[in-house]
Write a protein that holds these residues in place. Structure first.
Motif, PDB file in Angstrom:
ATOM      1  N   TYR A 102       0.819  -1.229   0.000  1.00 25.90           N
ATOM      2  CA  TYR A 102       0.000   0.000   0.000  1.00 25.90           C
ATOM      3  C   TYR A 102       0.845   1.268   0.000  1.00 25.90           C
ATOM      4  CZ  TYR A 102      -3.750  -3.221   1.421  1.00 25.90           C
ATOM      5  OH  TYR A 102      -4.648  -4.245   1.491  1.00 25.90           O
ATOM      6  N   LYS A 103       1.904   1.275  -0.799  1.00 22.89           N
ATOM      7  CA  LYS A 103       2.830   2.413  -0.804  1.00 22.89           C
ATOM      8  C   LYS A 103       2.135   3.732  -1.137  1.00 22.89           C
ATOM      9  CE  LYS A 103       7.035  -0.178  -1.536  1.00 22.89           C
ATOM     10  NZ  LYS A 103       8.128  -0.527  -2.410  1.00 22.89           N
ATOM     11  N   ASP A 104       1.099   3.690  -1.985  1.00 26.24           N
ATOM     12  CA  ASP A 104       0.381   4.908  -2.361  1.00 26.24           C
ATOM     13  C   ASP A 104      -0.437   5.484  -1.215  1.00 26.24           C
ATOM     14  OD1 ASP A 104       1.418   4.439  -4.865  1.00 26.24           O
ATOM     15  OD2 ASP A 104      -0.465   3.731  -5.735  1.00 26.24           O
ATOM     16  N   HIS A 105      -0.596   4.730  -0.136  1.00 25.91           N
ATOM     17  CA  HIS A 105      -1.462   5.159   0.965  1.00 25.91           C
ATOM     18  C   HIS A 105      -0.712   5.463   2.255  1.00 25.91           C
ATOM     19  CE1 HIS A 105      -4.991   4.004  -1.410  1.00 25.91           C
ATOM     20  NE2 HIS A 105      -4.311   2.930  -1.743  1.00 25.91           N
ATOM     21  N   LEU A 106       0.617   5.392   2.228  1.00 31.35           N
ATOM     22  CA  LEU A 106       1.414   5.558   3.444  1.00 31.35           C
ATOM     23  C   LEU A 106       1.290   6.953   4.059  1.00 31.35           C
ATOM     24  CD1 LEU A 106       4.631   3.549   2.582  1.00 31.35           C
ATOM     25  CD2 LEU A 106       2.967   3.014   4.376  1.00 31.35           C
ATOM     26  N   ASP A 107       1.075   7.979   3.231  1.00 30.31           N
ATOM     27  CA  ASP A 107       0.940   9.334   3.784  1.00 30.31           C
ATOM     28  C   ASP A 107      -0.286   9.425   4.683  1.00 30.31           C
ATOM     29  OD1 ASP A 107       3.206  10.215   2.533  1.00 30.31           O
ATOM     30  OD2 ASP A 107       2.151  11.185   0.868  1.00 30.31           O
ATOM     31  N   ARG A 108      -1.384   8.839   4.234  1.00 30.43           N
ATOM     32  CA  ARG A 108      -2.640   8.905   4.995  1.00 30.43           C
ATOM     33  C   ARG A 108      -2.666   7.887   6.141  1.00 30.43           C
ATOM     34  NH1 ARG A 108      -8.826   9.075   2.724  1.00 30.43           N
ATOM     35  NH2 ARG A 108      -9.773   9.310   4.764  1.00 30.43           N
ATOM     36  N   TYR A 109      -2.053   6.732   5.928  1.00 28.73           N
ATOM     37  CA  TYR A 109      -2.065   5.655   6.927  1.00 28.73           C
ATOM     38  C   TYR A 109      -0.627   5.230   7.248  1.00 28.73           C
ATOM     39  CZ  TYR A 109      -6.914   5.353   5.321  1.00 28.73           C
ATOM     40  OH  TYR A 109      -8.219   5.634   4.976  1.00 28.73           O
ATOM     41  N   PRO A 110       0.095   6.037   8.020  1.00 27.42           N
ATOM     42  CA  PRO A 110       1.500   5.726   8.304  1.00 27.42           C
ATOM     43  C   PRO A 110       1.697   4.446   9.121  1.00 27.42           C
ATOM     44  CG  PRO A 110       0.756   7.605   9.609  1.00 27.42           C
ATOM     45  CD  PRO A 110      -0.341   7.284   8.647  1.00 27.42           C
ATOM     46  N   TRP A 111       0.637   3.907   9.686  1.00 25.86           N
ATOM     47  CA  TRP A 111       0.708   2.685  10.498  1.00 25.86           C
ATOM     48  C   TRP A 111       0.785   1.411   9.663  1.00 25.86           C
ATOM     49  CZ3 TRP A 111      -3.304  -0.062   8.764  1.00 25.86           C
ATOM     50  CH2 TRP A 111      -4.455   0.608   8.359  1.00 25.86           C
ATOM     51  N   ILE A 112       0.613   1.500   8.351  1.00 27.56           N
ATOM     52  CA  ILE A 112       0.553   0.303   7.500  1.00 27.56           C
ATOM     53  C   ILE A 112       1.717  -0.669   7.739  1.00 27.56           C
ATOM     54  CG2 ILE A 112       0.662  -0.551   5.119  1.00 27.56           C
ATOM     55  CD1 ILE A 112      -1.086   1.916   4.346  1.00 27.56           C
ATOM     56  N   PRO A 113       2.977  -0.236   7.680  1.00 26.73           N
ATOM     57  CA  PRO A 113       4.057  -1.223   7.844  1.00 26.73           C
ATOM     58  C   PRO A 113       3.990  -1.979   9.178  1.00 26.73           C
ATOM     59  CG  PRO A 113       4.928   0.831   6.976  1.00 26.73           C
ATOM     60  CD  PRO A 113       3.500   1.100   7.364  1.00 26.73           C
ATOM     61  N   ALA A 114       3.564  -1.310  10.228  1.00 25.08           N
ATOM     62  CA  ALA A 114       3.517  -1.938  11.550  1.00 25.08           C
ATOM     63  C   ALA A 114       2.353  -2.925  11.693  1.00 25.08           C
ATOM     64  CB  ALA A 114       3.415  -0.860  12.630  1.00 25.08           C
ATOM     65  N   ARG A 115       1.282  -2.711  10.922  1.00 27.26           N
ATOM     66  CA  ARG A 115       0.089  -3.548  11.096  1.00 27.26           C
ATOM     67  C   ARG A 115      -0.178  -4.486   9.925  1.00 27.26           C
ATOM     68  NH1 ARG A 115      -3.547   1.117  13.506  1.00 27.26           N
ATOM     69  NH2 ARG A 115      -5.119   0.265  12.128  1.00 27.26           N
ATOM     70  N   ARG A 116       0.714  -4.472   8.940  1.00 22.35           N
ATOM     71  CA  ARG A 116       0.571  -5.378   7.799  1.00 22.35           C
ATOM     72  C   ARG A 116       1.067  -6.758   8.214  1.00 22.35           C
ATOM     73  NH1 ARG A 116       3.178  -6.895   2.917  1.00 22.35           N
ATOM     74  NH2 ARG A 116       5.156  -6.281   3.795  1.00 22.35           N
ATOM     75  N   LEU A 117       0.299  -7.782   7.877  1.00 19.23           N
ATOM     76  CA  LEU A 117       0.639  -9.154   8.252  1.00 19.23           C
ATOM     77  C   LEU A 117       0.872  -9.965   6.980  1.00 19.23           C
ATOM     78  CD1 LEU A 117       0.915 -11.122  10.619  1.00 19.23           C
ATOM     79  CD2 LEU A 117      -1.557 -11.395  10.604  1.00 19.23           C
ATOM     80  N   PRO A 118       2.136 -10.013   6.499  1.00 15.22           N
ATOM     81  CA  PRO A 118       2.443 -10.774   5.289  1.00 15.22           C
ATOM     82  C   PRO A 118       2.199 -12.269   5.511  1.00 15.22           C
ATOM     83  CG  PRO A 118       4.272  -9.328   5.900  1.00 15.22           C
ATOM     84  CD  PRO A 118       3.322  -9.380   7.061  1.00 15.22           C
ATOM     85  N   TYR A 119       2.012 -12.983   4.427  1.00 19.46           N
ATOM     86  CA  TYR A 119       1.672 -14.410   4.523  1.00 19.46           C
ATOM     87  C   TYR A 119       2.137 -15.129   3.278  1.00 19.46           C
ATOM     88  CZ  TYR A 119      -1.570 -13.441   0.907  1.00 19.46           C
ATOM     89  OH  TYR A 119      -2.064 -13.068  -0.314  1.00 19.46           O
ATOM     90  N   MET A 120       2.114 -16.450   3.355  1.00 18.48           N
ATOM     91  CA  MET A 120       2.294 -17.308   2.183  1.00 18.48           C
ATOM     92  C   MET A 120       1.294 -18.448   2.311  1.00 18.48           C
ATOM     93  SD  MET A 120       6.420 -17.594   1.724  1.00 18.48           S
ATOM     94  CE  MET A 120       6.320 -18.435   0.150  1.00 18.48           C
ATOM     95  N   ILE A 121       0.892 -18.983   1.187  1.00 14.71           N
ATOM     96  CA  ILE A 121       0.087 -20.203   1.167  1.00 14.71           C
ATOM     97  C   ILE A 121       0.883 -21.193   0.334  1.00 14.71           C
ATOM     98  CG2 ILE A 121      -2.085 -21.298   0.490  1.00 14.71           C
ATOM     99  CD1 ILE A 121      -3.403 -18.521   0.892  1.00 14.71           C
ATOM    100  N   ILE A 122       1.340 -22.252   0.997  1.00 16.74           N
ATOM    101  CA  ILE A 122       2.176 -23.238   0.326  1.00 16.74           C
ATOM    102  C   ILE A 122       1.479 -24.584   0.418  1.00 16.74           C
ATOM    103  CG2 ILE A 122       4.424 -24.368   0.288  1.00 16.74           C
ATOM    104  CD1 ILE A 122       5.518 -21.798   1.704  1.00 16.74           C
ATOM    105  N   LYS A 123       1.143 -25.129  -0.748  1.00 17.66           N
ATOM    106  CA  LYS A 123       0.413 -26.405  -0.821  1.00 17.66           C
ATOM    107  C   LYS A 123      -0.819 -26.382   0.075  1.00 17.66           C
ATOM    108  CE  LYS A 123       4.377 -29.128  -2.185  1.00 17.66           C
ATOM    109  NZ  LYS A 123       5.195 -30.310  -1.957  1.00 17.66           N
ATOM    110  N   GLY A 124      -1.537 -25.257   0.039  1.00 17.24           N
ATOM    111  CA  GLY A 124      -2.773 -25.137   0.786  1.00 17.24           C
ATOM    112  C   GLY A 124      -2.624 -24.808   2.260  1.00 17.24           C
ATOM    113  N   GLU A 125      -1.391 -24.654   2.720  1.00 16.23           N
ATOM    114  CA  GLU A 125      -1.174 -24.361   4.142  1.00 16.23           C
ATOM    115  C   GLU A 125      -0.807 -22.886   4.315  1.00 16.23           C
ATOM    116  OE1 GLU A 125       1.742 -25.763   7.784  1.00 16.23           O
ATOM    117  OE2 GLU A 125       1.380 -27.159   6.138  1.00 16.23           O
TER     118      GLU A 125
END
Length: 132
Positions: A102-125
């Motif tokens: 959400y790089k285009d929204h960082l000015d309005r929502y500076p909390w994004i990096p701290a509250r973003r929860l990255p993920y992966m789905i590997i073989k359905g898990e």
């Protein structure tokens, strides 16, 4: 917030496209698996999707049923889902399951990096990236 649980917003399109079906379509099962994983960890999971996702997804009938029952929330057609995802997360002081930065929204929502929860789905898990 139902039952006082912490809310986590799921970026539905981002998650649906993470691991695609054999035909290359975004998978409804990805959304359901991420929601289940969050609920098992004690969170209230809100799935927000673009209006167009229901036309692309691998199980159109099931997603329609989930949208009608409001288990999946569809943003209004012609609007930017990112806006609603960030707005809802902001209102509920929630984290967001997404790989979008959400790089285009960082000015309005500076909390994004701290509250973003990255993920992966590997073989359905589902693998959520939570720093300890």
């Amino acid at each position: 917030m139902a039952g006082g649980k912490d809310v986590v917003v799921i970026d539905g399109a981002n998650v649906a496209y993470e691991e695609r079906s054999m035909g290359g379509k975004p998978k409804l099962s990805n959304l359901l698996k991420v929601r289940r994983e969050l609920e098992e960890r004690g969170f209230e999971a809100l799935i927000l999707v673009d209006a167009s996702l229901k036309y692309d997804i691998d199980d159109q009938q099931q997603i329609e049923t989930l949208i009608r029952s409001q288990q999946i929330r569809q943003v209004p057609a012609g609007t930017d889902a990112d806006y609603f995802i960030l707005q809802v997360a902001d209102q509920h002081d929630a984290r967001i399951v997404t790989n979008d930065q959400y790089k285009d929204h960082l000015d309005r929502y500076p909390w994004i990096p701290a509250r973003r929860l990255p993920y992966m789905i590997i073989k359905g898990e589902v693998h959520l990236y939570e720093e300890s």
